[in-house]
Write a protein that holds these residues in place. Structure first.
Motif, short mmCIF file in Angstrom:
data_model
loop_
_atom_site.label_atom_id
_atom_site.label_comp_id
_atom_site.label_asym_id
_atom_site.label_seq_id
_atom_site.Cartn_x
_atom_site.Cartn_y
_atom_site.Cartn_z
N ILE A 10 8.95 3.51 -8.88
CA ILE A 10 8.02 2.60 -8.22
C ILE A 10 6.61 2.99 -8.63
N SER A 11 5.85 2.01 -9.11
CA SER A 11 4.47 2.28 -9.50
C SER A 11 3.57 1.15 -9.01
N VAL A 12 2.35 1.53 -8.68
CA VAL A 12 1.37 0.57 -8.17
C VAL A 12 0.09 0.70 -8.99
N THR A 13 -0.37 -0.42 -9.50
CA THR A 13 -1.68 -0.52 -10.13
C THR A 13 -2.45 -1.57 -9.33
N PRO A 14 -3.73 -1.76 -9.60
CA PRO A 14 -4.48 -2.77 -8.84
C PRO A 14 -3.94 -4.20 -8.98
N ASN B 251 2.88 -8.77 -6.80
CA ASN B 251 1.43 -8.64 -6.67
C ASN B 251 1.15 -7.80 -5.43
N PRO B 252 0.45 -6.66 -5.57
CA PRO B 252 0.23 -5.80 -4.40
C PRO B 252 -0.62 -6.44 -3.32
N LEU B 253 -1.35 -7.50 -3.65
CA LEU B 253 -2.15 -8.19 -2.63
C LEU B 253 -1.27 -8.97 -1.66
N TRP B 254 -0.07 -9.33 -2.10
CA TRP B 254 0.81 -10.15 -1.29
C TRP B 254 2.02 -9.39 -0.76
N ALA C 51 -5.28 0.68 -1.34
CA ALA C 51 -6.23 0.93 -2.43
C ALA C 51 -6.22 -0.22 -3.42
N ALA C 52 -5.05 -0.79 -3.68
CA ALA C 52 -4.96 -1.94 -4.58
C ALA C 52 -5.66 -3.16 -3.99
N ARG C 53 -5.57 -3.33 -2.68
CA ARG C 53 -6.24 -4.46 -2.03
C ARG C 53 -7.75 -4.31 -2.05
#
Length: 172
Positions: A85-89, A109-112, A161-163
């Motif tokens: 699992i990885s998260v970028t902006p 999409n990390p915003l959603w 942090a991505a948001r």
């Protein structure tokens, strides 16, 4: 512009990265020691029954050892499964590899994305689920309740942090 000042919009900082694997308490050396011990005890018991005249029992002791060996081999094969699992902006990527090598990957999409936690009062977190646009994805099934809580906190921090978005500091 000089080479040191180039801006690459494709290069995004990785906010979170985790590689999850199933826990196995017995390594290959421990497995060999255990199988050697079980084989020796089984052989000694089988010889004792053979000397008493119950020779068919000797074969059943051998079948027990084969069944235990097969069960451990299945267990070790299932331990090859992973979840990354990885998260970028701009994306949350989940990549699952089954013990057979089948790969399933989804990008959100990390915003959603919302992280849901199913919690039991006595045992702690039982299930973590990513929810995005009505779809649900269960993650971190390999982890125990305490590990899931720590993982959920770290993933929640990364999603926040991505948001907030990327901040570029030209000084550093």
């Amino acid at each position: 512009m000089t080479a040191g000042n180039e801006f690459d919009p494709q290069a995004q900082p990785e906010l979170f990265s985790a590689l999850l694997t199933p826990h196995r308490s017995l390594n290959s050396t421990g497995f060999l020691v255990l199988m050697g011990f079980l084989s020796a005890v089984s052989f000694a018991a089988g010889v004792a029954f053979w000397l008493m005249g119950a020779w068919p029992v000797f074969g059943f002791f051998g079948l027990d050892i084969l069944a235990i060996y097969w069960a451990f081999r299945v267990n070790f094969r299932r331990a090859r499964a992973t979840e990354e699992i990885s998260v970028t902006p701009s994306e949350l990527r989940v990549r699952r590899v089954s013990h057979r090598g089948h790969v399933v990957e989804f990008v959100l999409n990390p915003l959603w994305v919302r992280l849901d936690r199913k919690t039991h009062a006595e045992f702690g977190i039982e299930r973590l689920t990513l929810v995005s646009k009505g779809r649900r994805f269960t993650i971190a099934t390999f982890l125990g309740p305490d590990e899931k809580a720590s993982f959920a906190n770290a993933l929640t921090d990364a999603l926040q942090a991505a948001r907030r978005g990327v901040t570029y500091n030209p000084i550093s």
